[in-house]
Design an enzyme around this catalytic site. Structure first.
Site, mmCIF file in Angstrom:
data_model
loop_
_atom_site.group_PDB
_atom_site.id
_atom_site.type_symbol
_atom_site.label_atom_id
_atom_site.label_comp_id
_atom_site.label_asym_id
_atom_site.label_seq_id
_atom_site.Cartn_x
_atom_site.Cartn_y
_atom_site.Cartn_z
ATOM 1 N N VAL A 1 8.211 3.144 1.864
ATOM 2 C CA VAL A 1 9.567 3.671 1.726
ATOM 3 C C VAL A 1 9.631 5.136 2.186
ATOM 4 C CG1 VAL A 1 9.310 4.303 -0.716
ATOM 5 C CG2 VAL A 1 11.561 3.746 0.141
ATOM 6 N N TYR B 1 14.162 9.142 -31.000
ATOM 7 C CA TYR B 1 13.264 7.985 -30.956
ATOM 8 C C TYR B 1 11.867 8.448 -30.586
ATOM 9 C CZ TYR B 1 14.793 8.234 -26.022
ATOM 10 O OH TYR B 1 15.110 8.634 -24.756
ATOM 11 N N ALA C 1 8.962 14.144 -6.258
ATOM 12 C CA ALA C 1 9.012 14.912 -7.500
ATOM 13 C C ALA C 1 8.453 14.063 -8.635
ATOM 14 C CB ALA C 1 10.449 15.307 -7.794
ATOM 15 N N GLY D 1 0.819 -1.217 0.000
ATOM 16 C CA GLY D 1 0.000 0.000 0.000
ATOM 17 C C GLY D 1 0.845 1.256 0.000
ATOM 18 N N SER E 1 0.894 -3.656 5.198
ATOM 19 C CA SER E 1 1.261 -3.843 6.595
ATOM 20 C C SER E 1 1.785 -2.539 7.168
ATOM 21 C CB SER E 1 2.343 -4.932 6.683
ATOM 22 O OG SER E 1 3.047 -4.786 7.880
ATOM 23 N N VAL F 1 9.512 8.073 0.675
ATOM 24 C CA VAL F 1 10.087 9.148 -0.141
ATOM 25 C C VAL F 1 9.421 9.111 -1.524
ATOM 26 C CG1 VAL F 1 12.364 9.488 0.895
ATOM 27 C CG2 VAL F 1 11.979 7.551 -0.626
ATOM 28 N N LYS G 1 5.906 22.259 -10.925
ATOM 29 C CA LYS G 1 7.299 21.954 -11.271
ATOM 30 C C LYS G 1 7.494 22.151 -12.775
ATOM 31 C CE LYS G 1 10.556 18.105 -11.500
ATOM 32 N NZ LYS G 1 10.802 16.693 -11.225
ATOM 33 N N ILE H 1 5.263 -2.799 8.624
ATOM 34 C CA ILE H 1 6.396 -2.703 7.693
ATOM 35 C C ILE H 1 6.509 -1.272 7.160
ATOM 36 C CG2 ILE H 1 7.276 -3.477 5.443
ATOM 37 C CD1 ILE H 1 6.102 -6.230 6.110
ATOM 38 N N PRO I 1 14.387 21.626 -18.580
ATOM 39 C CA PRO I 1 12.976 22.021 -18.482
ATOM 40 C C PRO I 1 12.036 20.962 -19.039
ATOM 41 C CG PRO I 1 13.948 23.012 -20.430
ATOM 42 C CD PRO I 1 15.028 22.146 -19.797
HETATM 43 C C1 LIG Z 1 15.766 8.039 -1.975
HETATM 44 C C2 LIG Z 1 14.608 7.914 -2.879
HETATM 45 C C3 LIG Z 1 14.046 9.055 -3.447
HETATM 46 C C4 LIG Z 1 12.968 8.962 -4.330
HETATM 47 N N1 LIG Z 1 12.468 10.057 -4.938
HETATM 48 C C5 LIG Z 1 11.514 9.940 -5.896
HETATM 49 C C6 LIG Z 1 11.006 11.057 -6.598
HETATM 50 O O1 LIG Z 1 11.377 12.171 -6.345
HETATM 51 N N2 LIG Z 1 10.086 10.856 -7.556
HETATM 52 C C7 LIG Z 1 9.622 9.613 -7.851
HETATM 53 O O2 LIG Z 1 8.824 9.461 -8.764
HETATM 54 N N3 LIG Z 1 10.054 8.537 -7.149
HETATM 55 C C8 LIG Z 1 10.979 8.683 -6.199
HETATM 56 N N4 LIG Z 1 11.416 7.567 -5.521
HETATM 57 C C9 LIG Z 1 10.792 6.293 -5.756
HETATM 58 C C10 LIG Z 1 9.465 6.226 -5.003
HETATM 59 O O3 LIG Z 1 9.686 6.461 -3.637
HETATM 60 C C11 LIG Z 1 8.807 4.892 -5.172
HETATM 61 O O4 LIG Z 1 8.767 4.558 -6.517
HETATM 62 C C12 LIG Z 1 7.396 4.929 -4.653
HETATM 63 O O5 LIG Z 1 7.371 5.364 -3.346
HETATM 64 C C13 LIG Z 1 6.726 3.609 -4.741
HETATM 65 O O6 LIG Z 1 7.167 2.727 -3.785
HETATM 66 P P1 LIG Z 1 6.424 1.325 -3.657
HETATM 67 O O7 LIG Z 1 4.995 1.560 -3.500
HETATM 68 O O8 LIG Z 1 6.876 0.473 -4.787
HETATM 69 O O9 LIG Z 1 7.080 0.706 -2.351
HETATM 70 P P2 LIG Z 1 6.844 1.040 -0.784
HETATM 71 O O10 LIG Z 1 6.510 2.463 -0.570
HETATM 72 O O11 LIG Z 1 8.037 0.496 -0.103
HETATM 73 O O12 LIG Z 1 5.599 0.191 -0.411
HETATM 74 C C14 LIG Z 1 5.690 -1.190 -0.153
HETATM 75 C C15 LIG Z 1 4.399 -1.683 0.460
HETATM 76 O O13 LIG Z 1 4.438 -3.087 0.576
HETATM 77 C C16 LIG Z 1 4.019 -3.445 1.883
HETATM 78 N N5 LIG Z 1 4.653 -4.719 2.248
HETATM 79 C C17 LIG Z 1 5.942 -5.079 2.097
HETATM 80 N N6 LIG Z 1 6.133 -6.313 2.593
HETATM 81 C C18 LIG Z 1 4.938 -6.743 3.048
HETATM 82 C C19 LIG Z 1 4.491 -7.938 3.669
HETATM 83 N N7 LIG Z 1 5.330 -8.955 3.941
HETATM 84 N N8 LIG Z 1 3.188 -8.030 4.006
HETATM 85 C C20 LIG Z 1 2.327 -7.021 3.747
HETATM 86 N N9 LIG Z 1 2.711 -5.872 3.163
HETATM 87 C C21 LIG Z 1 3.999 -5.740 2.824
HETATM 88 C C22 LIG Z 1 4.470 -2.289 2.748
HETATM 89 O O14 LIG Z 1 3.757 -2.257 3.932
HETATM 90 C C23 LIG Z 1 4.140 -1.129 1.854
HETATM 91 O O15 LIG Z 1 2.777 -0.807 1.980
HETATM 92 C C24 LIG Z 1 12.466 7.684 -4.613
HETATM 93 C C25 LIG Z 1 13.003 6.545 -4.009
HETATM 94 C C26 LIG Z 1 14.073 6.644 -3.160
HETATM 95 C C27 LIG Z 1 14.634 5.421 -2.542
#
Ligand SMILES: Cc1cc2nc3c(=O)[nH]c(=O)nc-3n(C[C@H](O)[C@H](O)[C@H](O)COP(=O)(O)OP(=O)(O)OC[C@H]3O[C@@H](n4cnc5c(N)ncnc54)[C@H](O)[C@@H]3O)c2cc1C
Lengths: 471, 514
Positions: B42, B428, B47, B9, B36, B44, B75, B39, B93
């Site tokens: 992430v 491309y 942008a 989520g 969860s 972050v 932005k 857990i 840009p």
């Molecule tokens: C340093 C950094 C900077 C970033 N900056 C940007 C940005 O500026 N612009 C941009 O587009 N993207 C950025 N990103 C990427 C962006 O943060 C992610 O693409 C975005 O948050 C999506 O994350 P996610 O949903 O894939 O994973 P997560 O946010 O990690 O979500 C994972 C989910 O899975 C659940 N989960 C995991 N294991 C279990 C389990 N065993 N049981 C139940 N649930 C579980 C967790 O609870 C959570 O809900 C950045 C990433 C990093 C690392």
């Protein structure tokens, strides 16, 4: 700044080299003075060109309206290709516009959904030129813009000689030098052409562009070729000119059909012409055509080697059911301009040019492979590229597209529909489209095309209204 | 009835759930999302690039409402500081430079003029850049003056608020949300397909199609199905980040900043209620203590939370869709946030799934196409990111020396060579980053080709300098007529949802979206 301009020698046998020169000068006008066309077509040609619809834009870029082109060359409009499988009409191929998109979804996506509820709907009803062709009607575009022009996209059938004369006249206007020769010999060192000796005269160029099949330049450079697609038995091509126009052609302009003697591919011109592909072994059941030439579909491994670039038929031979060699000459020129050899590091330019050439070629070869596969089955296996396109089309009615493809995904859609391929079901995006808006929009499109067709002149009226050429 | 189960989520999970709940007929599909809280996410990712507007539009989300709930700012691009060399700065840009002349892209003329006599920066001819530098914002418009349509825009958002907002959207549309931790993944012994998920509380969740949005853990695609990870660290060595929000200082800038340091770079993202900051660095070249000290020394406002330390590896899973499992978001791969492409890749995967999911259970063709397109996109973004590190004069640290001299993928090497040699781009049509983006980074980082376009040679250019300075004055005039960014944000706050039409998003100058 290093030297950008280059002495260019264009080698041709008829129209292709003139197409190349005019396309190049369209892009880079000041190169006109640097081009010399060496034409190996000494005897008048009795062949015909089956031009695809991109010729229209090309002629426009030369300042020639469709009507003027028809007057000058006696060309005939080709609205598309009627497809028949063993006597049964399967469909119609054209690269004209079909229907209209709605809420960001392509017409063909919508059609996959609409046809599920309206199985009687046929694609042809949504294409103006198909309607025109079926009704024996025609529209020739003049210099006066007409909003309906956008719905018309057609190819032409034109005599090689007439077309070459037409293009030569345009080259003359633009001061592009050309001359006919009987014989050429290449002076080659490694992968570089030092000079061409043409009927005894030595010509020196910086860049040699070969647009002619069989000039011998590729052989002189020792270039390798590769089979583009495979046929279990040799495919023979029998070309017959001046046969009576087949009734099957109706007014579509071209016909491709599986007939007992093989795959018949015919184009309608005044007296009619036909081309037949057949397998050498009678495994397919038709009679082998002993007098036919073996059709070899092969491409050069590299279309640019050293200071020599091969375009169109010189770089690859294809049956060209949909896209003609001259189209490939034009797109090759665009690629060349983007990689113009104006620096010493030719390798990087050639590498990019060659990669892009391959990217364009394979999907075009895939079309021909698909048409031949429909006719000859396992004897001409499908290329993986077609298998992938077809599988996705069957699954969700979409056709995956690759970078640098000259055709559009709509073209593939029309082709697959024309050969009777069926879609299992639409994707989620299309399914979410409301039935009501489809029920409203689709019949109104049909009505619109029918009303335009009704108001359009008949084919014979249309051509007779075209002013005759002076002198 | 087909059961779709979404694992996770975070931004990826809720974006996937929102799109699927929008496009899947409720009588044919049931959608469940497990996440969860223990857990967490992430935390972050703030942008974005202009394509997000297209996603919201498809979902029918009002742009002003979206901006209000996510505390968004506008932005217009990203400012890169110290990338080409120390002390340099340029803005990449969301838009083009100038207007084409004689059907030739403007930058060629600029290059030609610049060879004979040094010119004012190419960036002065970009409306988005000039507006950004002047702290202004207006929506791009089709007007009689073609310059007003030469750019696009995106947002800085609080991604956790976006996910929360989408959760509401999903719950309204019948998505079933389950709180719980997945402990085991069950597979069919014959087909290898995933059949069910076992949760910590002993319950079992059956599904037909599984969307893995479990973040870096890659619980289904990586762990359960064993799809291997392709490590791209040799080209993108940054593998750590330290993130921290701070109190906003001054008016929010309508652009992101990316300031290069000795072994990585620092982002500054202005939101309405706070600033986002972080230092991305390569652990092989810098210690955590040093990275943290650099971040602290360069923060403008007071920190609002503890440091969030993150580890990652640049790369992607060799397949994004395997068996009956599609990975979306960090579970499918990660490319550092230098060009804000992660949310775009999430959106792309979701939209491709919606376009390709067949009505029948045989996924073979759709899966092959999905994987082909996703790997293509990942490689396009990868090459563009590597470009930033590789086209540089910097040799002041081991990190920069490595990046400058490393061997890059041949797809990128050819592209750079063509530009260096003759100033052309091997343009491309499929995938992110069109010519203006490549031009911005190449020229912004000092890669000026010596030779030029053959098309220009014959075009005698008397009056070129006059035409160029007129164009530049016009760009400046339009930029200065725009309201300030603050005023534009004020309008967002005051305007009721639905009161106001924003420009259609389907076409972006930044890249083509299907
Ligand atoms: C340093 C950094 C900077 C970033 N900056 C940007 C940005 O500026 N612009 C941009 O587009 N993207 C950025 N990103 C990427 C962006 O943060 C992610 O693409 C975005 O948050 C999506 O994350 P996610 O949903 O894939 O994973 P997560 O946010 O990690 O979500 C994972 C989910 O899975 C659940 N989960 C995991 N294991 C279990 C389990 N065993 N049981 C139940 N649930 C579980 C967790 O609870 C959570 O809900 C950045 C990433 C990093 C690392």
């Amino acid at each position: 700044m290093a030297k950008l301009t280059t002495d260019i020698i264009l080698l041709t046998r008829g129209a292709a080299g003139y197409v190349a020169a005019l396309s190049l000068v369209n892009e880079v006008p000041h190169l006109a003075a640097k081009i010399r066309i060496v034409d190996l077509m000494v005897a008048p040609s009795s062949a015909w060109f089956n031009l695809c619809s991109s010729a229209f834009g090309f002629h426009q870029s030369l300042g020639v309206a469709e009507q003027e082109f028809i007057v000058a060359t006696g060309a005939r409009i080709k609205y598309g290709t009627r497809v028949e499988m063993l006597g049964k009409v399967a469909g119609f191929f054209s690269d004209a516009a079909f229907g209209a998109p709605l809420e960001g979804l392509s017409f063909f996506q919508l059609f996959t959904k609409y046809v599920q509820q309206n199985p009687a709907a046929t694609l042809r009803d949504y294409c103006l030129v198909a309607q025109l062709a079926a009704a024996g009607k025609c529209r020739i575009r003049t210099r006066q813009p007409d909003p309906l022009d956008d719905l018309i996209n057609c190819g032409y059938v034109v005599g090689d000689q007439a077309y070459t004369d037409f293009l030569r006249a345009l080259c003359k206007q633009k001061n592009i030098a050309f001359f006919a020769v009987k014989n050429i010999e290449a002076d080659v060192a490694g992968d570089t052409i030092q000079a061409l000796t043409c009927d005894g005269t030595r010509l020196l160029g910086d860049l040699y562009v070969d647009c002619s099949e069989g000039s011998g330049l590729a052989a002189a450079l020792g270039l390798a070729t590769r089979e583009i697609f495979h046929s279990a038995a040799p495919l023979r091509v029998v070309t017959t000119y001046d046969v009576n126009p087949s009734a099957k052609l109706e007014n579509f302009g071209a016909f491709v059909g599986l007939a007992p003697e093989g795959l018949r591919y015919e184009w309608l011109v005044g007296s009619g012409i036909g081309q037949t592909y057949c397998l050498e072994k009678p495994s397919y059941g038709g009679a082998p055509a002993e007098q036919g030439e073996v059709a070899g579909f092969a491409a050069l491994d590299s279309a640019w080697v050293g200071n020599c670039v091969f375009l169109g038929a010189a770089s690859a031979t294809l049956p060209g059911f949909i896209v003609d060699d001259l189209h490939r000459v034009r797109s090759g020129i665009l690629r060349l301009v983007n990689c113009w050899p104006s620096c010493d590091n030719l390798n990087v330019l050639a590498k990019i040019f060659n990669r892009r050439t391959q990217e364009e070629l394979m999907p075009l070869a895939a079309i021909d492979d698909y048409v031949l596969h429909c006719a000859f089955g396992a004897a001409v296996p499908l290329l993986p590229l077609v298998e992938h396109k077809l599988a996705l089309f069957h699954a969700v009615g979409r056709v995956p597209m690759h970078e640098a493809e000259t055709l559009t995904s709509d073209n593939w859609q029309v082709l697959f529909h024309a050969f009777g391929e069926r879609v299992a079901g639409s994707d989620l995006l299309t399914q979410a489209m409301s039935d009501e808006s489809l029920a409203e929009k689709f019949p109104s499109m049909v009505r619109f095309f029918a009303s335009v067709t009704a108001k359009s002149p008949s084919v014979s009226d249309c051509y007779s209204a075209v002013p005759k050429r002076n002198g | 009835m087909r059961n779709i189960v979404i694992v996770g989520g975070g931004t990826a999970g809720w974006m996937a759930a929102a799109a699927l709940s929008k496009f899947c007929a409720p009588e044919q599909y049931s959608i469940t999302l497990v996440e969860s809280e223990a857990i967490g996410t992430v935390g972050v990712g703030e942008a974005t690039i202009p394509h997000l507007r297209f996603f919201n539009e498809k979902l029918g989300i009002n742009e002003n409402e979206f901006m209000r709930v996510t505390q968004a700012t506008y932005k217009l691009g990203i400012e890169f500081v110290n990338w080409g060399k120390l002390g340099d700065a340029y803005i990449h840009p969301f838009g083009d430079f100038g207007l084409p002349l004689n059907d030739v892209e403007f930058y060629h003329y600029w290059l030609m003029a610049n060879i004979s006599k040094p010119q004012r920066p190419l960036f002065d001819y970009s409306l988005a850049v000039r507006a950004a530098h002047n702290g202004r914002f207006a929506h791009p418009r089709e007007t009689a003056n073609p310059l007003t349509g030469t750019y696009s825009y995106a947002f800085h958002i609080d991604a956790s608020l976006y996910a929360k907002y989408l959760m509401g959207f999903c719950v309204e549309r019948g998505v079933n949300r389950i709180e719980g931790k997945i402990q085991q993944v069950l597979r069919d012994p014959t087909t290898g397909n995933i059949t069910a998920l076992c949760l910590e509380d002993g319950s079992q969740l059956n599904g037909d199609l599984f969307i893995d949005c479990s973040g870096f853990r890659s619980l289904l695609l990586g762990d359960a199905l064993g799809v291997p990870f392709e490590d791209w660290r040799k080209w993108l060595p940054c593998d750590r980040a330290i993130a921290v929000p701070t109190v906003s200082e001054g008016q929010p800038r309508p652009y992101t900043r990316a300031v290069a340091h000795a072994a990585g770079w620092q982002w500054q993202i202005p939101l309405r209620h706070r600033d986002g900051n972080g230092h991305v660095y390569a652990s092989e070249f810098m210690s955590q203590e040093d990275a943290q000290a650099i971040l602290l020394a360069n923060l403008k406002g007071e920190p609002l939370a503890k440091f969030n330390r993150l580890k990652f590896v640049a790369g992607r899973r060799s397949q994004t869709w395997s068996h009956n499992c599609v990975a979306v978001g960090l579970s499918s791969g990660f490319l550092e946030p230098l060009e804000s492409t992660s949310i775009y890749l999430i959106q792309l995967a979701i939209m491709k799934l919606v376009e390709l999911l067949p009505a029948v259970d045989d996924y073979t063709a759709s899966r092959a196409e999905f994987n082909r397109q996703l790997s293509h996109e990942y490689e396009r973004v990868r090459d563009f990111l590597i470009l930033h590190y590789h086209v540089t004069e910097r040799e002041d640290s081991a990190f920069w020396r490595y990046c400058k001299h490393m061997e890059v993928p041949s797809s990128l090497a050819d592209r750079i060579a063509l530009f260096k040699e003759i100033g052309n781009l091997d343009a491309y049509h499929q995938g992110l980053f069109l010519s203006p983006s490549w031009v911005a980074v190449m020229i912004g980082q000092g890669c000026l080709p010596q030779l030029n376009n053959v098309k220009l040679e014959g075009l005698g250019m008397p009056g070129l300098e006059v035409a160029m300075s007129k164009m530049q004055a016009e760009v400046e005039r339009i930029a200065l007529q725009m309201p300030s960014h603050q005023q534009a944000l004020g309008k967002v706050a005051d305007t009721e949802a639905g009161d106001w039409q924003w420009p259609a998003a389907a076409m972006s100058l930044y890249g083509v979206f299907s």
